[in-house]
Motif scaffolding. Structure first.
Motif, PDB file in Angstrom:
ATOM      1  N   ALA A   1       3.592  32.423  39.300  1.00 56.08           N
ATOM      2  CA  ALA A   1       3.126  31.322  38.461  1.00 56.08           C
ATOM      3  C   ALA A   1       1.702  31.616  38.014  1.00 56.08           C
ATOM      4  CB  ALA A   1       3.180  30.005  39.237  1.00 56.08           C
ATOM      5  N   ALA A   2       1.503  31.668  36.723  1.00 56.23           N
ATOM      6  CA  ALA A   2       0.164  31.834  36.156  1.00 56.23           C
ATOM      7  C   ALA A   2      -0.262  30.477  35.615  1.00 56.23           C
ATOM      8  CB  ALA A   2       0.181  32.882  35.043  1.00 56.23           C
ATOM      9  N   GLU A   3      -1.216  29.859  36.273  1.00 60.96           N
ATOM     10  CA  GLU A   3      -1.635  28.504  35.916  1.00 60.96           C
ATOM     11  C   GLU A   3      -3.111  28.487  35.525  1.00 60.96           C
ATOM     12  OE1 GLU A   3       0.520  26.291  35.573  1.00 60.96           O
ATOM     13  OE2 GLU A   3       2.221  26.919  36.800  1.00 60.96           O
ATOM     14  N   THR A   4      -3.505  27.428  34.835  1.00 64.24           N
ATOM     15  CA  THR A   4      -4.906  27.240  34.454  1.00 64.24           C
ATOM     16  C   THR A   4      -5.532  26.033  35.140  1.00 64.24           C
ATOM     17  OG1 THR A   4      -4.255  25.954  32.503  1.00 64.24           O
ATOM     18  CG2 THR A   4      -4.556  28.339  32.208  1.00 64.24           C
ATOM     19  N   GLN A   5      -4.701  25.218  35.821  1.00 61.41           N
ATOM     20  CA  GLN A   5      -5.207  24.048  36.540  1.00 61.41           C
ATOM     21  C   GLN A   5      -4.154  23.592  37.554  1.00 61.41           C
ATOM     22  OE1 GLN A   5      -5.655  20.670  33.946  1.00 61.41           O
ATOM     23  NE2 GLN A   5      -3.765  21.087  32.833  1.00 61.41           N
ATOM     24  N   ASN A   6      -4.585  22.808  38.550  1.00 60.88           N
ATOM     25  CA  ASN A   6      -3.679  22.276  39.574  1.00 60.88           C
ATOM     26  C   ASN A   6      -2.737  23.357  40.105  1.00 60.88           C
ATOM     27  OD1 ASN A   6      -4.829  19.735  39.038  1.00 60.88           O
ATOM     28  ND2 ASN A   6      -3.286  19.297  37.469  1.00 60.88           N
ATOM     29  N   VAL A   7      -3.321  24.501  40.469  1.00 62.57           N
ATOM     30  CA  VAL A   7      -2.542  25.682  40.827  1.00 62.57           C
ATOM     31  C   VAL A   7      -1.567  25.413  41.964  1.00 62.57           C
ATOM     32  CG1 VAL A   7      -2.695  28.036  41.726  1.00 62.57           C
ATOM     33  CG2 VAL A   7      -4.315  27.262  39.985  1.00 62.57           C
TER      34      VAL A   7
ATOM     35  N   ASP B   1      -4.781  31.892  39.128  1.00 59.79           N
ATOM     36  CA  ASP B   1      -5.459  31.044  38.151  1.00 59.79           C
ATOM     37  C   ASP B   1      -5.923  31.927  36.994  1.00 59.79           C
ATOM     38  OD1 ASP B   1      -7.023  29.363  36.671  1.00 59.79           O
ATOM     39  OD2 ASP B   1      -8.245  28.646  38.337  1.00 59.79           O
ATOM     40  N   VAL B   2      -5.147  31.931  35.898  1.00 56.51           N
ATOM     41  CA  VAL B   2      -5.471  32.817  34.783  1.00 56.51           C
ATOM     42  C   VAL B   2      -6.612  32.287  33.919  1.00 56.51           C
ATOM     43  CG1 VAL B   2      -3.190  33.869  34.660  1.00 56.51           C
ATOM     44  CG2 VAL B   2      -3.631  31.775  33.376  1.00 56.51           C
ATOM     45  N   SER B   3      -7.136  31.120  34.273  1.00 59.63           N
ATOM     46  CA  SER B   3      -8.314  30.643  33.552  1.00 59.63           C
ATOM     47  C   SER B   3      -9.554  31.427  33.973  1.00 59.63           C
ATOM     48  CB  SER B   3      -8.532  29.145  33.808  1.00 59.63           C
ATOM     49  OG  SER B   3      -8.876  28.900  35.162  1.00 59.63           O
TER      50      SER B   3
ATOM     51  N   GLN C   1     -11.606  34.596  34.090  1.00 54.43           N
ATOM     52  CA  GLN C   1     -11.628  35.783  33.240  1.00 54.43           C
ATOM     53  C   GLN C   1     -11.587  37.077  34.039  1.00 54.43           C
ATOM     54  OE1 GLN C   1     -13.936  35.832  29.811  1.00 54.43           O
ATOM     55  NE2 GLN C   1     -13.101  33.869  29.248  1.00 54.43           N
ATOM     56  N   ASP C   2     -12.027  37.042  35.313  1.00 55.31           N
ATOM     57  CA  ASP C   2     -12.065  38.274  36.094  1.00 55.31           C
ATOM     58  C   ASP C   2     -10.706  38.653  36.653  1.00 55.31           C
ATOM     59  OD1 ASP C   2     -12.164  35.996  37.708  1.00 55.31           O
ATOM     60  OD2 ASP C   2     -13.158  37.064  39.347  1.00 55.31           O
ATOM     61  N   ILE C   3      -9.749  37.720  36.675  1.00 60.41           N
ATOM     62  CA  ILE C   3      -8.425  38.042  37.216  1.00 60.41           C
ATOM     63  C   ILE C   3      -7.305  37.602  36.276  1.00 60.41           C
ATOM     64  CG2 ILE C   3      -9.193  37.913  39.612  1.00 60.41           C
ATOM     65  CD1 ILE C   3      -7.812  35.137  39.725  1.00 60.41           C
ATOM     66  N   GLY C   4      -7.636  37.236  35.058  1.00 63.65           N
ATOM     67  CA  GLY C   4      -6.618  36.746  34.133  1.00 63.65           C
ATOM     68  C   GLY C   4      -5.807  37.875  33.523  1.00 63.65           C
ATOM     69  N   PHE C   5      -5.105  37.573  32.444  1.00 62.99           N
ATOM     70  CA  PHE C   5      -4.278  38.569  31.766  1.00 62.99           C
ATOM     71  C   PHE C   5      -5.113  39.791  31.382  1.00 62.99           C
ATOM     72  CE2 PHE C   5      -1.609  34.776  30.410  1.00 62.99           C
ATOM     73  CZ  PHE C   5      -0.538  35.115  31.220  1.00 62.99           C
ATOM     74  N   GLY C   6      -4.584  40.983  31.662  1.00 64.91           N
ATOM     75  CA  GLY C   6      -5.235  42.217  31.267  1.00 64.91           C
ATOM     76  C   GLY C   6      -6.242  42.739  32.268  1.00 64.91           C
TER      77      GLY C   6
END
Length: 418
Positions: free
Chosen positions: A338-344, A364-366, A368-373
């Protein structure tokens, strides 16, 4: 590569450079391989020397460059035998159409082709050529022959080529190639030292990357997933002794060593391949792919022309792949992502229950250091209540390291289940 990597595996690599504009990337590849602590010797074909000089590779590798079959300075003049014995890996990058054909037919009329026949080391080829040459039936036949012979073929990237064409045929970036070589030797090291055997004998299927849902012949709906986490997890599962099949959406990543790969585009294609793997036998199903939730109800047969300020497109819901697999009578051990941005935590536990999963890893893909890419990740793992485990927090680390920790979590849960 992360700047804090400082590992010397004490392995010898022959980097063979053949004729093609991508030869300029090989100069950078030498540096990246040395960054990992590998010993590198370079072999150049006559065609390669038309694009870049041996002196460049001599300066970068700190070793003499080998260009001729019969070397009067080598022992008994048999330089190709000495090199073949020295190598722990023969990496041909770029690999031209001509060299692929020579390898496939067993020809031995130059230094590189004789080393290929004389070495016991694993052989990897990274083809680079015009997109039509790559697609040619003769090239594909030769590639299949090499695969049957045990050669590891690194599928080229797609994109704009030096000739102006657009398509598959670009050699992957040096950083990606060097990282794959490093992962291969680390995997071999783990197997030899029996650090990992946690999934020995298990058949693992992993979905990775994005899906693309066509709108018309030139447009599609997709997302920012790069597939890095799924590919890293595939490497970790293989290192743990599993037989791994990777069902991948459109990504620009080299296939991990030892992993079987099936390329798909749409969510429906990914589901079809997943169901086929279930029918063929699957012990663990890991859904890391970022599957598009919706697809276009009716794909336009021709490019939609711009007209007016608004455009309405009807969407229909895509199949839920992981939930569909989990509902099957002979379901494998199910791992969701699950890639979430809130309420993980809330959303992850909701998916765990609703989709009847055994385990779910959430990030938590929000961030920037561990998000997509990103090359690193941090995750929280939740388990179904029947396992009696508390959640596990995986601190920020390389995606390969996160993959190894997820393998440990799966192994612990499977042991409890058994």
């Amino acid at each position: 590569m992360s700047s804090n990597v400082n590992i010397n595996l004490n392995k010898n690599i022959i980097l063979a450079v053949t004729g093609g504009i991508a030869a300029y990337k090989s100069a950078v590849l030498v540096r990246r391989l040395k960054d990992y602590g590998f010993h590198v010797r370079v072999v150049m074909t006559k065609g390669a020397q038309a694009f870049i000089t041996p002196l460049t590779f001599q300066a970068l590798s700190s070793n003499a460059v080998h260009t001729t079959l019969l070397d009067p300075e080598a022992e008994a003049g048999m330089g190709h035998i000495e090199l073949a014995r020295w190598a722990d890996l023969l990496l041909v990058a770029p690999a031209s159409c001509d060299v692929l054909a020579k390898f496939a037919q067993g020809l031995a009329d130059d230094l590189l082709s004789t080393i290929y026949l004389a070495t016991k080391a694993p052989v990897w080829v990274a083809p680079a050529m015009n997109q039509q040459m790559w697609a040619a039936k003769a090239t594909q036949r030769n590639l299949q022959t090499l695969i049957d012979d045990g050669v590891h073929v690194i599928i080229p990237d797609s994109g704009e080529q030096a000739c102006g064409d657009v398509g598959r045929g670009r050699m992957p970036e040096p950083e990606a190639l060097a990282a794959q070589v490093f992962e291969f030797f680390k995997t071999q090291e783990r197997i030899q030292t029996q650090q990992f055997g946690l999934l020995a004998g298990k058949k693992v299927t992993i979905t990775a990357g994005p899906t693309r849902e066509a709108i018309d012949p030139v447009r599609y709906i997709s997302n920012h997933s790069t597939g890095k986490m799924g590919f890293a997890l595939a490497s970790a599962c293989y290192a743990a002794g599993a037989e791994v099949t990777l069902i991948s959406g459109p990504v620009s990543l080299a296939t991990p060593y030892g992993v079987a790969r099936r390329n798909v585009t749409s969510a429906q294609q990914m589901l079809d391949e997943s169901m086929q793997m279930l029918a063929d036998g699957c012990d663990i199903f890991i859904a890391t792919a970022a599957v598009a939730d919706y697809r276009v109800a009716e794909i336009a047969p021709h490019k939609i022309k711009k007209a007016g300020d608004e455009l309405e497109i009807a969407l229909v819901k895509n199949p839920d792949i992981v939930a569909t697999i989990a509902q099957q009578e002979k379901r494998p051990f199910m791992v969701g992502f699950a890639a979430e941005t809130q309420n993980v935590e809330e959303y992850a536990n909701g998916k765990l229950i609703a989709k009847k999963l055994d385990m779910i890893a959430c990030n938590d893909v929000s961030r920037q250091d561990i998000g997509f890419g990103a090359d690193e990740n941090a995750m929280t793992v939740f388990f179904a209540k029947k396992y009696g485990f508390n959640q596990r927090d995986l601190e920020k680390a390389s995606k390969l390291k996160i993959g190894e920790q997820l393998v440990e979590a799966m192994s612990d849960a499977l042991s409890t289940k058994n």
